[in-house]
Enzyme design. Structure first.
Site, PDB file in Angstrom:
ATOM      1  N   HIS A  91       0.966  -1.166   0.137  1.00 37.75           N
ATOM      2  CA  HIS A  91      -0.183   0.052  -0.011  1.00 37.75           C
ATOM      3  C   HIS A  91       0.929   1.262  -0.046  1.00 37.75           C
ATOM      4  O   HIS A  91       2.123   1.166   0.398  1.00 37.75           O
ATOM      5  CB  HIS A  91      -0.883   0.072   1.400  1.00 37.75           C
ATOM      6  CG  HIS A  91      -0.330   0.145   2.512  1.00 37.75           C
ATOM      7  ND1 HIS A  91       0.012   1.602   2.827  1.00 37.75           N
ATOM      8  CD2 HIS A  91       0.017  -0.318   3.581  1.00 37.75           C
ATOM      9  CE1 HIS A  91       0.389   1.726   4.095  1.00 37.75           C
ATOM     10  NE2 HIS A  91       0.646   0.262   4.437  1.00 37.75           N
ATOM     11  N   CYS A  92       0.247   2.390  -0.543  1.00 38.44           N
ATOM     12  CA  CYS A  92       0.827   3.797  -0.363  1.00 38.44           C
ATOM     13  C   CYS A  92       0.067   4.370   0.347  1.00 38.44           C
ATOM     14  O   CYS A  92      -0.955   4.053   1.108  1.00 38.44           O
ATOM     15  CB  CYS A  92       1.404   4.184  -1.848  1.00 38.44           C
ATOM     16  SG  CYS A  92      -0.056   4.362  -3.052  1.00 38.44           S
ATOM     17  N   TRP A  93      -0.199   5.859   0.116  1.00 36.62           N
ATOM     18  CA  TRP A  93      -1.108   6.669   0.920  1.00 36.62           C
ATOM     19  C   TRP A  93      -2.586   6.526   0.459  1.00 36.62           C
ATOM     20  O   TRP A  93      -3.509   6.390   1.182  1.00 36.62           O
ATOM     21  CB  TRP A  93      -0.801   8.300   0.479  1.00 36.62           C
ATOM     22  CG  TRP A  93      -1.853   9.272   0.918  1.00 36.62           C
ATOM     23  CD1 TRP A  93      -2.164  10.074   0.089  1.00 36.62           C
ATOM     24  CD2 TRP A  93      -2.370   9.210   2.363  1.00 36.62           C
ATOM     25  NE1 TRP A  93      -3.387  10.913   0.965  1.00 36.62           N
ATOM     26  CE2 TRP A  93      -3.184  10.382   2.211  1.00 36.62           C
ATOM     27  CE3 TRP A  93      -2.126   8.721   3.399  1.00 36.62           C
ATOM     28  CZ2 TRP A  93      -4.036  10.823   3.168  1.00 36.62           C
ATOM     29  CZ3 TRP A  93      -2.954   9.043   4.553  1.00 36.62           C
ATOM     30  CH2 TRP A  93      -3.897  10.092   4.525  1.00 36.62           C
ATOM     31  N   TYR A 121      -3.233   3.630   2.560  1.00 34.49           N
ATOM     32  CA  TYR A 121      -3.310   4.084   4.163  1.00 34.49           C
ATOM     33  C   TYR A 121      -4.465   4.850   4.627  1.00 34.49           C
ATOM     34  O   TYR A 121      -4.917   4.749   5.912  1.00 34.49           O
ATOM     35  CB  TYR A 121      -1.931   4.818   4.340  1.00 34.49           C
ATOM     36  CG  TYR A 121      -1.892   5.049   5.840  1.00 34.49           C
ATOM     37  CD1 TYR A 121      -1.410   4.092   6.753  1.00 34.49           C
ATOM     38  CD2 TYR A 121      -1.525   6.432   6.278  1.00 34.49           C
ATOM     39  CE1 TYR A 121      -1.337   4.219   8.135  1.00 34.49           C
ATOM     40  CE2 TYR A 121      -1.198   6.685   7.570  1.00 34.49           C
ATOM     41  CZ  TYR A 121      -1.188   5.703   8.471  1.00 34.49           C
ATOM     42  OH  TYR A 121      -1.112   6.134   9.990  1.00 34.49           O
TER      43      TYR A 121
END
Length: 341
Positions: A91-93, A121
């Site tokens: 995952h990223c943002w 996130y």
């Protein structure tokens, strides 16, 4: 193979999680147990973001490739350490280009099953905050400073009750002296993440025990929806003589440098009063810790009583106890709780 999953599905899988955000983003707050393999370092991320805002998305992508390409082999090596079986969550943002490109790179290089968290996130944080807004069955343990509430709760946990140690997660005991002997506090965001991680291990249909706290525990904050429920829940107020509590505090705090105690006393100068501060510090310097504790308790007791009066009196059960024997006190609380179950 790369596929997309929700944050709820990610929890159910319990696979290793790779967070590809920058170290600065990760340090502010991250999913507990997630491993940070950043696509960009902090400066690189700032540069890419500037190019995106000032030029275009396409220009930012080109700059990103310049930073990422030399790291591609390291990404694979580090990811293999995290997920040797080739199954991993990324995952990223917001579940955008960073996580998608990283996931595809893993898939192209032998990873069998790579799942990207939809919403990233941000989706995790939204899920977390929404979760604390649901109704819980709470029991709150209160009492004046030095009552041994944290140890009492540990005994309740050993006896099979569900307990969350807010101060343990916060790395702070809540008072001006609360940081003494503790690890550095997490960020506010990471405290919420760590709290949620413990919360998910519980049966939310059953009673959960918490210690009575202010909204702030040192530098962190209890999520407001949970805090408001704590204020409305049934409170067991254990009333233990001040002399017993002073003895408890001496045992709990006097294995540290005197200067730490003095600094803590000075932080409550306005509330304790100049004369009491002077007297208390003098007693610490003389190693008369018991007398110093009695003086500071005069402030803390008044402060706690002030907060207690703001509660609904029908939801406060006062339990008079002779001393701070946490094991016996836990048995008494357990016995009384059966009446209100």
């Amino acid at each position: 193979m790369v596929s997309t999953i929700t944050i709820e599905e990610a929890f159910q899988l319990a696979w290793p999680i790779i967070d590809v955000r920058s170290p600065g983003e990760f340090d502010k707050g991250h999913v507990p147990k997630a491993i940070n393999i950043p696509l960009f370092n902090n400066d690189e991320r700032a540069h890419v973001g500037t190019v995106y805002k000032q030029q275009s998305r396409e220009a930012a992508i080109k700059v990103g490739y310049v930073y990422v390409n030399p790291k591609l082999d390291n990404f694979i090596q580090n990811a293999q350490k995290v997920a040797p079986d080739g199954k991993v969550i990324v995952h990223c943002w917001r579940g955008g280009m960073r996580s998608q490109s990283f996931a595809q790179h893993l898939s192209d290089n032998g990873f069998a099953d790579v799942k990207v968290v939809s919403g990233g996130y941000k989706a995790y944080r939204n899920h977390l905050l929404d979760s604390f807004a649901q109704a819980f069955k709470l029991r709150i343990l209160g009492g004046f400073t030095g009552s041994g509430k944290t140890i009492l709760l540990k005994h309740l946990k050993e006896r099979g009750h569900q307990v969350i140690d807010l101060e343990g997660i916060a790395h702070h005991k809540g008072s001006s002296f609360g940081a003494i002997g503790q690890e550095p506090q997490p960020t506010v965001e990471q405290f919420e993440n760590n709290l949620f991680d413990e919360w998910m291990k519980l049966d939310l249909q059953q009673v959960i025990w918490l210690e009575d706290e202010s909204h702030n525990i040192g530098g962190v904050k209890i999520p407001m929806p949970l805090y408001l429920q704590m204020r409305e829940a049934l409170l067991y107020f254990i009333d233990i003589p001040r002399e017993e509590r002073a003895t408890f505090l001496v045992e709990d705090y006097t294995n540290c440098d005197n200067q730490l105690l003095i600094d803590s006393i000075l932080r409550i100068t306005k509330r304790l009063g100049g004369l009491n501060v002077t007297r208390s510090i003098e007693q610490v310097k003389l190693k008369n810790y018991y007398e110093a504790a009695l003086i500071t308790l005069s402030y803390y007791d008044k402060s706690y009583l002030k907060g207690l009066r703001t509660r609904n009196p029908e939801k406060v059960v006062t339990v008079a106890l002779p001393n701070t024997n946490a094991y016996l006190n836990a048995l008494e609380i357990e016995k009384i709780n059966k009446i209100y179950a």
